[in-house]
Motif scaffolding. Structure first.
Motif, PDB file in Angstrom:
ATOM      1  N   ILE A 190       1.297   3.310  17.953  1.00 24.35           N
ATOM      2  CA  ILE A 190       1.088   3.713  16.559  1.00 24.35           C
ATOM      3  C   ILE A 190      -0.249   3.154  16.080  1.00 24.35           C
ATOM      4  O   ILE A 190      -0.541   1.976  16.273  1.00 24.35           O
ATOM      5  N   SER A 191      -1.046   4.005  15.463  1.00 25.28           N
ATOM      6  CA  SER A 191      -2.274   3.551  14.809  1.00 25.28           C
ATOM      7  C   SER A 191      -2.018   3.409  13.310  1.00 25.28           C
ATOM      8  O   SER A 191      -1.428   4.310  12.699  1.00 25.28           O
ATOM      9  N   VAL A 192      -2.464   2.294  12.737  1.00 31.67           N
ATOM     10  CA  VAL A 192      -2.185   1.996  11.329  1.00 31.67           C
ATOM     11  C   VAL A 192      -3.494   1.756  10.580  1.00 31.67           C
ATOM     12  O   VAL A 192      -4.207   0.785  10.873  1.00 31.67           O
ATOM     13  N   PRO A 193      -3.848   2.622   9.627  1.00 30.07           N
ATOM     14  CA  PRO A 193      -5.040   2.379   8.812  1.00 30.07           C
ATOM     15  C   PRO A 193      -4.937   1.040   8.099  1.00 30.07           C
ATOM     16  O   PRO A 193      -3.919   0.740   7.462  1.00 30.07           O
ATOM     17  N   THR A 194      -5.978   0.228   8.210  1.00 32.14           N
ATOM     18  CA  THR A 194      -5.919  -1.153   7.725  1.00 32.14           C
ATOM     19  C   THR A 194      -7.226  -1.539   7.053  1.00 32.14           C
ATOM     20  O   THR A 194      -8.303  -1.166   7.516  1.00 32.14           O
ATOM     21  N   ALA A 195      -7.122  -2.300   5.969  1.00 31.38           N
ATOM     22  CA  ALA A 195      -8.304  -2.809   5.270  1.00 31.38           C
ATOM     23  C   ALA A 195      -8.079  -4.269   4.910  1.00 31.38           C
ATOM     24  O   ALA A 195      -6.964  -4.680   4.580  1.00 31.38           O
ATOM     25  N   THR A 196      -9.148  -5.055   4.988  1.00 31.10           N
ATOM     26  CA  THR A 196      -9.074  -6.460   4.604  1.00 31.10           C
ATOM     27  C   THR A 196     -10.162  -6.765   3.582  1.00 31.10           C
ATOM     28  O   THR A 196     -11.086  -5.971   3.369  1.00 31.10           O
ATOM     29  N   VAL A 228      -1.940  -0.672   5.774  1.00 29.30           N
ATOM     30  CA  VAL A 228      -1.766  -2.116   5.620  1.00 29.30           C
ATOM     31  C   VAL A 228      -3.058  -2.663   5.047  1.00 29.30           C
ATOM     32  O   VAL A 228      -4.151  -2.264   5.468  1.00 29.30           O
ATOM     33  N   TRP A 229      -2.956  -3.579   4.085  1.00 28.23           N
ATOM     34  CA  TRP A 229      -4.151  -4.186   3.525  1.00 28.23           C
ATOM     35  C   TRP A 229      -3.811  -5.585   3.009  1.00 28.23           C
ATOM     36  O   TRP A 229      -2.655  -5.930   2.828  1.00 28.23           O
ATOM     37  N   GLY A 230      -4.847  -6.367   2.826  1.00 25.94           N
ATOM     38  CA  GLY A 230      -4.650  -7.713   2.314  1.00 25.94           C
ATOM     39  C   GLY A 230      -5.892  -8.564   2.487  1.00 25.94           C
ATOM     40  O   GLY A 230      -6.868  -8.155   3.108  1.00 25.94           O
ATOM     41  N   GLU A 256      -0.870 -11.600   5.247  1.00 25.97           N
ATOM     42  CA  GLU A 256      -0.597 -10.308   4.628  1.00 25.97           C
ATOM     43  C   GLU A 256      -0.737  -9.172   5.637  1.00 25.97           C
ATOM     44  O   GLU A 256       0.089  -8.248   5.679  1.00 25.97           O
ATOM     45  N   ILE A 257      -1.780  -9.222   6.452  1.00 22.47           N
ATOM     46  CA  ILE A 257      -1.982  -8.175   7.448  1.00 22.47           C
ATOM     47  C   ILE A 257      -0.870  -8.199   8.489  1.00 22.47           C
ATOM     48  O   ILE A 257      -0.317  -7.159   8.868  1.00 22.47           O
ATOM     49  N   ARG A 265      -3.343 -11.861  15.505  1.00 22.72           N
ATOM     50  CA  ARG A 265      -2.592 -11.760  16.756  1.00 22.72           C
ATOM     51  C   ARG A 265      -1.653 -12.958  16.983  1.00 22.72           C
ATOM     52  O   ARG A 265      -0.488 -12.761  17.362  1.00 22.72           O
ATOM     53  N   PRO A 266      -2.089 -14.214  16.758  1.00 20.55           N
ATOM     54  CA  PRO A 266      -1.159 -15.332  16.951  1.00 20.55           C
ATOM     55  C   PRO A 266       0.078 -15.263  16.053  1.00 20.55           C
ATOM     56  O   PRO A 266       1.164 -15.689  16.445  1.00 20.55           O
ATOM     57  N   LEU A 267      -0.086 -14.715  14.858  1.00 20.79           N
ATOM     58  CA  LEU A 267       1.047 -14.603  13.942  1.00 20.79           C
ATOM     59  C   LEU A 267       2.045 -13.565  14.434  1.00 20.79           C
ATOM     60  O   LEU A 267       3.263 -13.733  14.265  1.00 20.79           O
TER      61      LEU A 267
END
Length: 293
Positions: free
Chosen positions: A210-216, A243-245, A250-251, A289-291
């Motif tokens: 799954i690809s998820v559009p993400t912004a930080t 997903v954003w944060g 949050e991410i 990634r660690p989370l």
């Protein structure tokens, strides 16, 4: 455990690919997914350059339009890259966006028939089989690769409509679902694929990507709401699609929602407005990634 990767959109210029891929590799991201949209970068050329410029990063090809390539040529290209970089290439195919296929004179009357024949032949060739087939679109006479992969790579396929999703569950090694799908649509798509997989009596491995559009960043929410209309998506429920944060927590929390749908790999899809994609992949690898692990 869900693998975290990055989907590198073809809206980024070719000269950006290697710096982003090297940053992802150094940060410990496992995978980078390439998109081959007409008429932008090609997946094979970009994959070869990225594999040669990184040490551990796996490259997903998402996805090669079957109407544009003879299946034997695709098998040769994939086997060549796999021979040079064993286990680091994951090919993906699809029946192509029909309007684009029309533009280049490659549109076929039955895209599903093509995808069925193509996926079946490609998987067999990469497994080292010798084929003689005479299908509606795929015709091979005593064809086998001289240098097949030592271990045949999984062949992922894209799909959106229910007929294509059912076909993918029957004939591919996994499904790639892009960032234009919301949570509800993703859930339905995965259920459709799994049902087709079960109905086909399959017990082999099957991967869900799954690809998820993400912004930080501090302006992440505003950038997400500005992005949604560009993909003809509703802006009143951004959490359904994105997903954003401003923090790794949050991410990670947002990505877990998509992983919980059953994804083996979640690829963060940077928005076209992403100001610093290299910093983004470093952030994903080193802090997010660690989370998730």
């Amino acid at each position: 455990m869900t693998t975290l990767g990055c989907a590198l959109l073809p809206t980024f210029a070719p000269q950006q690919y290697l710096p982003i891929a090297r940053a992802a590799d150094a940060a410990g991201l496992a995978e980078i997914c390439l998109w081959e949209d007409c008429f932008k970068e090609t997946g094979i050329a970009a994959a070869g350059a990225i594999l040669a410029s990184t040490s551990a990063l796996r490259v997903q090809l998402g996805v090669l339009p079957a109407p544009l390539r003879n299946v034997a040529l695709t098998a040769m290209e994939l086997a060549t890259l796999d021979g040079m970089f064993p286990g680091r290439l994951e090919p993906g195919i699809g029946h192509g966006v029909q309007s684009w296929m029309e533009q280049v004179g490659a549109r076929v009357a039955s895209p599903l028939t093509l995808l069925r024949e193509y996926a079946t032949a490609l998987r067999a060739l990469l497994a080292g089989e010798r084929l003689t087939v005479s299908g509606r679109y795929v015709s091979l006479n005593d064809v086998a690769l001289d240098w097949p992969p030592t271990t045949a790579p999984a062949v992922i396929s894209a799909g959106t409509g229910p007929k294509t999703l059912r076909l993918v569950g029957e004939v591919a090694d996994g499904i790639a679902l892009d960032g234009g799908n919301g949570m509800a649509k993703l859930r339905t798509a995965i259920d459709t694929v799994r049902t087709a997989y079960d109905d086909a009596g399959r017990t082999d491995a099957f991967k869900i990507v799954i690809s998820v559009p993400t912004a930080t960043g501090r302006d992440a929410a505003e950038r997400v709401r500005a992005w949604l209309p560009s993909w003809d998506l509703p802006s009143d429920e951004p959490e359904e699609y994105c997903v954003w944060g401003d923090s790794a927590e949050e991410i990670a929390d947002g990505l877990r929602r998509f992983a919980a749908l059953g994804a083996d790999t979640v690829n963060v899809q940077p928005l076209e407005s992403e100001p610093d994609p290299e910093s983004l992949v470093r952030f994903l690898g080193q802090e997010v990634r660690p989370l998730l692990a």
